[in-house]
Design a protein around this motif. Structure first.
Motif, PDB file in Angstrom:
ATOM      1  N   VAL A  90      -0.032   0.054   4.954  1.00 27.66           N
ATOM      2  CA  VAL A  90       0.619   1.206   4.324  1.00 27.66           C
ATOM      3  C   VAL A  90      -0.113   2.505   4.663  1.00 27.66           C
ATOM      4  CG1 VAL A  90       1.646  -0.102   2.429  1.00 27.66           C
ATOM      5  CG2 VAL A  90      -0.683   0.785   2.167  1.00 27.66           C
ATOM      6  N   GLY A  91      -0.829   2.491   5.794  1.00 25.86           N
ATOM      7  CA  GLY A  91      -1.531   3.698   6.211  1.00 25.86           C
ATOM      8  C   GLY A  91      -3.011   3.482   6.398  1.00 25.86           C
ATOM      9  N   GLY A  92      -3.378   2.379   7.045  1.00 23.70           N
ATOM     10  CA  GLY A  92      -4.781   2.088   7.293  1.00 23.70           C
ATOM     11  C   GLY A  92      -5.365   1.062   6.347  1.00 23.70           C
ATOM     12  N   TYR A  93      -4.624   0.630   5.388  1.00 23.83           N
ATOM     13  CA  TYR A  93      -5.025  -0.452   4.481  1.00 23.83           C
ATOM     14  C   TYR A  93      -3.779  -1.242   4.129  1.00 23.83           C
ATOM     15  CZ  TYR A  93      -3.513   3.150   1.142  1.00 23.83           C
ATOM     16  OH  TYR A  93      -2.806   4.125   0.483  1.00 23.83           O
ATOM     17  N   ARG A  94      -3.985  -2.465   3.630  1.00 25.98           N
ATOM     18  CA  ARG A  94      -2.870  -3.392   3.452  1.00 25.98           C
ATOM     19  C   ARG A  94      -2.590  -3.639   1.973  1.00 25.98           C
ATOM     20  NH1 ARG A  94      -5.112  -8.519   6.215  1.00 25.98           N
ATOM     21  NH2 ARG A  94      -6.741  -7.928   4.730  1.00 25.98           N
ATOM     22  N   MET A  95      -1.303  -3.824   1.694  1.00 25.54           N
ATOM     23  CA  MET A  95      -0.873  -4.230   0.366  1.00 25.54           C
ATOM     24  C   MET A  95      -0.122  -5.551   0.463  1.00 25.54           C
ATOM     25  SD  MET A  95       0.384  -0.625  -1.382  1.00 25.54           S
ATOM     26  CE  MET A  95       1.006  -1.456  -2.867  1.00 25.54           C
ATOM     27  N   HIS A  96      -0.240  -6.334  -0.582  1.00 23.24           N
ATOM     28  CA  HIS A  96       0.396  -7.648  -0.619  1.00 23.24           C
ATOM     29  C   HIS A  96       1.725  -7.571  -1.350  1.00 23.24           C
ATOM     30  CE1 HIS A  96       1.029 -11.672  -2.628  1.00 23.24           C
ATOM     31  NE2 HIS A  96       0.979 -12.008  -1.352  1.00 23.24           N
ATOM     32  N   GLU A 160       4.004   6.341  -4.110  1.00 25.62           N
ATOM     33  CA  GLU A 160       4.277   6.491  -2.678  1.00 25.62           C
ATOM     34  C   GLU A 160       3.798   5.276  -1.890  1.00 25.62           C
ATOM     35  OE1 GLU A 160       6.252   8.538  -1.573  1.00 25.62           O
ATOM     36  OE2 GLU A 160       6.375   9.797  -3.359  1.00 25.62           O
ATOM     37  N   GLU A 161       2.706   4.665  -2.338  1.00 27.67           N
ATOM     38  CA  GLU A 161       2.252   3.441  -1.675  1.00 27.67           C
ATOM     39  C   GLU A 161       3.288   2.329  -1.833  1.00 27.67           C
ATOM     40  OE1 GLU A 161      -2.610   3.817  -2.074  1.00 27.67           O
ATOM     41  OE2 GLU A 161      -1.434   3.082  -3.770  1.00 27.67           O
ATOM     42  N   GLU A 167       9.181  -0.208   2.514  1.00 26.66           N
ATOM     43  CA  GLU A 167       9.718   0.128   3.835  1.00 26.66           C
ATOM     44  C   GLU A 167       9.074  -0.733   4.918  1.00 26.66           C
ATOM     45  OE1 GLU A 167      10.257   4.019   6.771  1.00 26.66           O
ATOM     46  OE2 GLU A 167       9.489   4.266   4.728  1.00 26.66           O
ATOM     47  N   GLY A 168       7.749  -0.889   4.835  1.00 25.51           N
ATOM     48  CA  GLY A 168       7.054  -1.688   5.829  1.00 25.51           C
ATOM     49  C   GLY A 168       7.423  -3.154   5.791  1.00 25.51           C
ATOM     50  N   ALA A 169       7.794  -3.638   4.601  1.00 20.79           N
ATOM     51  CA  ALA A 169       8.180  -5.037   4.454  1.00 20.79           C
ATOM     52  C   ALA A 169       9.652  -5.263   4.780  1.00 20.79           C
ATOM     53  CB  ALA A 169       7.887  -5.507   3.037  1.00 20.79           C
ATOM     54  N   GLY A 170      10.378  -4.187   5.059  1.00 24.19           N
ATOM     55  CA  GLY A 170      11.791  -4.311   5.389  1.00 24.19           C
ATOM     56  C   GLY A 170      12.681  -4.556   4.185  1.00 24.19           C
ATOM     57  N   GLU A 171      12.219  -4.150   2.996  1.00 23.48           N
ATOM     58  CA  GLU A 171      13.014  -4.303   1.778  1.00 23.48           C
ATOM     59  C   GLU A 171      13.822  -3.016   1.563  1.00 23.48           C
ATOM     60  OE1 GLU A 171      13.300  -7.044   0.059  1.00 23.48           O
ATOM     61  OE2 GLU A 171      11.774  -8.153   1.184  1.00 23.48           O
ATOM     62  N   ALA A 172      15.129  -3.112   1.748  1.00 19.26           N
ATOM     63  CA  ALA A 172      15.969  -1.916   1.740  1.00 19.26           C
ATOM     64  C   ALA A 172      16.429  -1.512   0.350  1.00 19.26           C
ATOM     65  CB  ALA A 172      17.184  -2.137   2.637  1.00 19.26           C
TER      66      ALA A 172
END
Length: 397
Positions: A90-96, A160-161, A167-172
Motif C-alpha cells: 500500500v505504498g512501501g509496506y504491506r497490509m493483510h 486512505e490505507e 484497490e490493490g487487492a482488486g476489491e471493487a
C-alpha cells in the motif's frame, strides 16, 4: 514525549536485540573515554569507568537475551500461523486482507473491530456471512499480519490505507462497512472520503470524536491511560516480559471477564493465531499511536480530519446500532459528585446517537435487552441479522 519517536524502532521484532546492543556500545565508549581522561587504574574516574562497563554489560546482556528470546518466539509464531489472506503493498509496506465469498450483484461487507484490533477479532461475524455475500477482514498496519507502517498512526491515514488496500487487492465494491466502537470511527471516515465506493454504514456503537474531546468524564484522561498501558505492554513485548492480561481477566467474575470469555469462545477456531499476532510489539505501539491523535497537544490539528460532520454523508444509509440502556451504569461507578454525574450521563446518552446527524437516511436500531457496548460478542446473531437485512434492502433497491 521521547517514546513516540521510538515507536518505529520498538515495533520491529528485533528491537530488543538492537537496544541491548546499543547500550553495550554506549557503555564501552563511555568507559574508553573515562580511561583516556584518567588512565591511572586507581583513580576515581577509572573506577567509575569500570562500574560503567560492568553496569552496561549486565544491562545489555539482560536486554539482549530478552530480545533474542522475543525474536525467536515471534519468528516461530509467524511460521506456525501464516497469513490466511493476501499481503498487499500500500505504498512501501504491506497490509493483510482476507476476502471470502461471492457478492453477486450486491455489495461486499467489510468488518472493522473495536480499539485498534486485528481483523480476526470479528472473525465470527465474517464466518457467519461469507457464504451469503463477499466478506472482508483486514489488519490495520501494526496489527495481525500487516507491517507496522509509518508513524504516527492516524484514523485519517488509515482510511486512505484501507482504500489503497482494497484497490490493490482488486476489491471493487461497493462496500458496506460494519465498524464496532473505534472501528466505527474508521468506517465513517472511509465513507466520508469515498462515498462513491460506500453503499452503507453499520455503526456498532461507534465512537464519536465528541466522546473523547468534550466528555465531562473519561475523555482525554482515559485515553492517556490507554496510551500508557499500550506503551507498557509494548515494552514488555520487546524485552520478553509480556503476559497476556486477558488470561487474568478471563478468570474473574466481572463484566470484562465475561467479555473476554465470550471472545475466546467465539474465536476458538482462530484463537491461536489471534494470540500469536498480539505477541508482536507493533500491535501495542500502533494502538498507543492511534490514541495519541486525541492528545491535548494534537487534537486541535487531528479533530477536523476525524470528524464526520452533520449531513456530510448525504442520503447514504447509516444504521446506528446501540444498546438501549442508560449511561448511568458507566458514569456512577466513577464516584463523581451528583451534579457532575448528572451532566456526564446526559452527555453520554446524547453523544451515543451523534451519528444520526451525518446522513438524511440514518436510522436508530437498539440491540436486544441486557446487551452492552460489546454486544458483537454477546449477541453476534443479532449483528449478522442486521447486516443481512441491510444487504437484502440494498439488493432490492
Amino acid at each position: 514525549m521521547m517514546l513516540p519517536l521510538l515507536y518505529p524502532l520498538l515495533s520491529q521484532p528485533w528491537a530488543g536485540m538492537a537496544v541491548g546492543a546499543g547500550i553495550a556500545v554506549i557503555g564501552f565508549l563511555l568507559a574508553v573515554g573515562l580511561r583516556r581522561l584518567q588512565p591511572e587504574p586507581r583513580s576515581l574516574w577509572s573506577r567509575a569507568g569500570t562500574l560503567v562497563v560492568l553496569g552496561a554489560g549486565a544491562s545489555s546482556a539482560i536486554l539482549l537475551w530478552g530480545g533474542i528470546t522475543v525474536f525467536v518466539d515471534i519468528s516461530r509464531l509467524a511460521f506456525d500461523h501464516p497469513p490466511p489472506g493476501a499481503l498487499v503493498d500500500v505504498g512501501g509496506y504491506r497490509m493483510h486482507i482476507l476476502a471470502e465469498g461471492d457478492a453477486g450483484d450486491g455489495p461486499t461487507v467489510i468488518w472493522i473491530p473495536g480499539g485498534h484490533g486485528q481483523g480476526l477479532a470479528l472473525y465470527h461475524l465474517h464466518a457467519a456471512i461469507r457464504n451469503e455475500t463477499r466478506s472482508i477482514l483486514f489488519d490495520r498496519p501494526g496489527t495481525g499480519w500487516s507491517d507496522p507502517g509509518p508513524f504516527p498512526r492516524r484514523t485519517a491515514l488509515e482510511a486512505e490505507e484501507l482504500a489503497a488496500l482494497l484497490e490493490g487487492a482488486g476489491e471493487a465494491g461497493p462496500f458496506v462497512l460494519a465498524g464496532h466502537s473505534y472501528g466505527g470511527l474508521l468506517a465513517a471516515n472511509f465513507a466520508r472520503r469515498h462515498p462513491d465506493r460506500t453503499a452503507a454504514l453499520v455503526l456498532l456503537d461507534a465512537s464519536p470524536p465528541d466522546a473523547f474531546i468534550y466528555a465531562p468524564a473519561y475523555g482525554a484522561g482515559a485515553l492517556e491511560e490507554l496510551v500508557n498501558d499500550a506503551e507498557r505492554q509494548g515494552l514488555a513485548k520487546v524485552f520478553g516480559g509480556w503476559t497476556d492480561p486477558g488470561d487474568a481477566l478471563a478468570g474473574t467474575d466481572t463484566e470484562i471477564g465475561e467479555i473476554v470469555r465470550n471472545q475466546r469462545r467465539l474465536l476458538a477456531g482462530v484463537g491461536d493465531a489471534v494470540e500469536a499476532n498480539r505477541r508482536r510489539p507493533a500491535s501495542s505501539f500502533a494502538e498507543a499511536s492511534i490514541f495519541r491523535e486525541f492528545a491535548a497537544n494534537a487534537v486541535s490539528a487531528t479533530a477536523p480530519d476525524l470528524m464526520v460532520y452533520d449531513g456530510e454523508l448525504g442520503d447514504m444509509p447509516v444504521l446506528v446500532v446501540i444498546p438501549d440502556e442508560s449511561a448511568a451504569g458507566i458514569i456512577e461507578p466513577l464516584g463523581m459528585d451528583e451534579a457532575s454525574t448528572t451532566r456526564a450521563i446526559n452527555f453520554f446518552e446524547r453523544v451515543r446517537v451523534r451519528y444520526l446527524e451525518v446522513s438524511s437516511d440514518a436510522r436508530l436500531i437498539h440491540t436486544p435487552p441486557g446487551t452492552e457496548h460489546n454486544y458483537p460478542y454477546q449477541t453476534p446473531e443479532f449483528v449478522v441479522e442486521v447486516v443481512r437485512d441491510l444487504l437484502a434492502e440494498l439488493s432490492a433497491g
